[in-house]
Design an enzyme around this catalytic site. Structure first.
Site, mmCIF file in Angstrom:
data_model
loop_
_atom_site.group_PDB
_atom_site.id
_atom_site.type_symbol
_atom_site.label_atom_id
_atom_site.label_comp_id
_atom_site.label_asym_id
_atom_site.label_seq_id
_atom_site.Cartn_x
_atom_site.Cartn_y
_atom_site.Cartn_z
ATOM 1 N N HIS A 41 -6.763 -1.956 2.556
ATOM 2 C CA HIS A 41 -5.729 -2.226 1.544
ATOM 3 C C HIS A 41 -5.304 -3.692 1.574
ATOM 4 C CE1 HIS A 41 -5.310 1.989 0.533
ATOM 5 N NE2 HIS A 41 -4.495 1.626 -0.443
ATOM 6 N N LYS A 106 -0.799 11.588 3.818
ATOM 7 C CA LYS A 106 0.200 12.543 4.305
ATOM 8 C C LYS A 106 1.493 11.782 4.554
ATOM 9 C CE LYS A 106 -1.065 12.130 9.192
ATOM 10 N NZ LYS A 106 -0.044 11.622 10.104
#
Lengths: 187, 282
Positions: A41, A106
C-alpha cells in the site's frame, strides 16, 4: 438478526453488484482479486503521488489484505487469511479514489475510510481472521504481479471461487460491527 | 547431583519441531475451549464462525499447513536446570537456529524484520523473543508461543496508581479488550499481568498465556478475579470475529508479582483464537 442475505458476485465488481449489497450480507466472490498489505500500500500510494498508475487495473477491483504463507510444493498458495485492516487506513482513500470497489480484511476502519467508502461507493468486506487454511481452499490460482521483493507482502493476482466474506460497511454508511455488537451487549 | 551434559543442537531441533507443531496442530485445551464456546454461543453468525474455526484447524492438522497465515513471532520461554551443562555452542544462537530451521522447513511465513524502522525482512523469522530462566534440577523446559501480530498489536500496558485497586485493573483490562474488538480475532485468550515493574508486568501477561486455556490461577482469590473478568468481557457483545455474540473471550489468565509501594502495573497481552503454544522437556 434476520436471515443473512447471500450475494454471489463476480470480480472485478460492477457498480450494480456493489449497490445491491448491505452491511451484514454474506458476499461470495468469484473472479480475480489482488493481494496488498502494508508495504505494498505504501508503494502504491507513493507511485500514485508520482503520477504513475497502480500495478493492476483498479476499475471495479477487489483488494485482499493478506500475506500468505509460502506454498508447499504442489500447493497453489499457503495459508491465506485476512490481516488487520486498520494498518491500511492511511492509504485506503487514495486507493478507493482510483476505482477500487471493495477491500477485504478484518477489524475496525477509521472514520476517514468509512467516509471514503460512501464517497467512492465501495465496500468493506471481512473474512474470518485466522481461518487461513480454510480460506486458501477458495483460491484456485495465484501469481505475483508486482513488488516481488516484498516477499509475503508482494502484490499477487488471485483467482478465487466463492470466496466467503461478510459486508461490514456498505455504500450507504451501514456498519455491521456496530449493529452486531449492539444486539448482543449486556448492561 | 552430577551435572548433566546437553548439546545445544538438541535445543535447536526441539525448537524447530515445536514451532511447526504449534502452527499445524491446535492444542487440545484450545480445541476444547472452542467446542465449549460453540455450545454457549447464541448468535447464529457467531456459531457459524466457530464452526469455520473448527474446520480450519482440522484442515491445518490433516494437511500440515499453518492454521493462520501469520505464523507469528517465535516467543521462546526456556527454563534451564542449574545442574545442566549446555555444550556445543551459544544457547540463544541455538534457539534462533531452531526458529530459522522450523520456519523454513515448515513453509511458515517469515514475518520478522531486522530493524523496527528500516524494516528489512530477515528471511528466516529470527530474531526469536527469548526468555531464559535458571531453575533447580537437571532438565531443560522449552515452551514456544507463536504470537500473531494482529492480537499482539491490541495489547496494552498501564502503570496505575495503588488507589486504582482492583476496579482500576478491571476497567483497564475490559477497555483493552473492547478496543481490540474484531482486530484481534476473537474469541480471545486474555493474558493479564499485575504487579512487578514495567518490564516484568509484560512478561507476566505473556507467560500467563502458556497456562492451559481455562486452567484457573492456583490462588483462589485471583482465580475468582479471572472468572469475574471473563464474565464482564463476555457481556461486551463483541462475539466471534466482532460480529456480535456471547463469546468474546475463551479465558482470562492472570499472573501476579509483588510490587513497589507506589506502583500498580498492569499489562494485557491479547491472544487470538489461533493460540499456538507448545512445550517440551529435554
Amino acid at each position: 438478526m434476520a436471515e443473512q442475505r447471500v450475494h454471489r458476485v463476480t470480480a472485478p465488481l460492477s457498480d450494480e453488484a456493489v449497490a445491491a449489497i448491505r452491511a451484514g450480507d454474506r458476499v461470495l466472490i468469484t473472479g480475480i482479486i489482488y493481494t496488498a498489505r502494508d508495504a505494498a500500500h505504501k508503494r502504491m500510494v507513493e507511485s500514485l503521488e508520482r503520477g504513475e498508475p497502480l500495478p493492476f487495473d483498479p476499475k471495479g477491483a477487489v483488494i485482499y489484505y493478506v500475506g500468505p504463507t509460502p506454498p508447499k510444493p504442489g500447493q497453489v498458495i499457503g495459508s491465506a487469511g485476512p490481516t488487520t485492516s486498520v494498518r491500511m487506513d492511511k492509504y485506503t482513500p487514495a486507493v478507493l479514489a482510483q476505482g477500487v470497489k471493495a477491500v477485504i480484511g478484518k477489524g475496525y476502519r477509521s472514520e476517514e475510510v468509512k467516509k471514503a467508502l460512501v464517497q467512492y461507493r465501495s465496500l468493506y468486506l471481512v473474512s474470518t481472521g485466522g481461518a487461513g487454511a480454510l480460506l486458501a481452499r477458495q483460491i484456485k490460482a495465484a501469481r505475483v504481479i508486482a513488488y516481488e521483493d516484498l516477499g509475503p507482502e508482494a502484490i499477487r493476482e488471485l483467482q478465487v471461487v466463492d470466496f466467503p466474506t461478510v459486508c461490514i460497511h456498505d455504500i450507504y454508511g451501514g456498519d455491521q460491527y456496530a449493529e452486531g455488537q449492539k444486539a448482543w451487549k449486556l448492561a | 547431583m552430577a551435572v548433566r551434559e546437553l548439546h545445544v543442537d538438541q535445543i535447536t531441533d526441539a525448537v524447530a519441531r515445536l514451532v511447526q507443531e504449534a502452527n499445524f496442530v491446535l492444542s487440545e485445551d484450545v480445541k476444547l475451549a472452542l467446542a465449549q464456546a460453540r455450545q454457549r454461543e447464541e448468535s447464529a453468525v457467531g456459531r457459524a464462525i466457530l464452526e469455520e474455526l473448527v474446520e480450519n484447524y482440522t484442515i491445518a492438522e490433516t494437511e500440515s499447513v499453518p492454521m493462520c497465515q501469520d505464523t507469528g513471532a517465535a516467543v521462546v520461554f526456556i527454563e534451564v536446570g542449574q545442574d545442566v551443562h549446555l555444550v556445543g555452542g551459544d544457547l540463544k544462537e541455538a534457539i534462533n537456529r531452531g526458529v530459522a530451521k522450523g520456519y523454513t522447513e515448515g513453509y511458515l511465513r517469515k514475518s520478522m524484520l531486522d530493524d523496527p524502522l528500516r524494516r528489512k525482512n530477515t528471511g528466516d523469522n529470527t530474531p526469536a523473543m527469548i526468555h531464559i530462566d535458571l531453575v533447580p534440577g537437571d532438565k531443560v523446559h522449552i515452551a514456544v508461543d507463536c504470537k500473531g501480530g494482529g492480537s499482539e498489536n491490541m495489547s496494552r500496558l498501564a502503570m496505575l496508581k495503588p488507589s486504582d485497586g482492583w476496579e482500576g485493573v478491571k476497567k483497564f483490562v475490559i477497555d483493552t479488550v473492547a478496543n481490540a474488538g474484531p482486530n484481534a480475532c476473537p474469541p480471545l485468550i486474555v493474558g493479564v499481568g499485575v504487579g512487578g515493574t514495567f518490564d516484568k508486568v509484560g512478561y507476566l501477561a505473556k507467560r500467563s498465556l502458556l497456562r492451559p486455556v481455562g486452567q484457573p490461577s492456583p490462588d483462589p482469590e485471583w482465580a475468582a478475579r479471572e472468572q469475574e473478568l471473563l464474565t464482564e468481557i463476555n457481556k461486551l457483545g463483541v462475539g466471534p470475529m466482532g460480529l456480535g455474540g456471547r463469546v468474546t473471550a475463551l479465558a482470562v489468565h492472570i499472573e501476579t508479582m509483588g510490587c513497589h509501594i507506589t506502583a500498580l502495573p498492569v499489562a494485557v497481552n491479547i491472544e487470538c483464537h489461533s493460540h499456538r503454544h507448545k512445550h517440551t522437556v529435554l
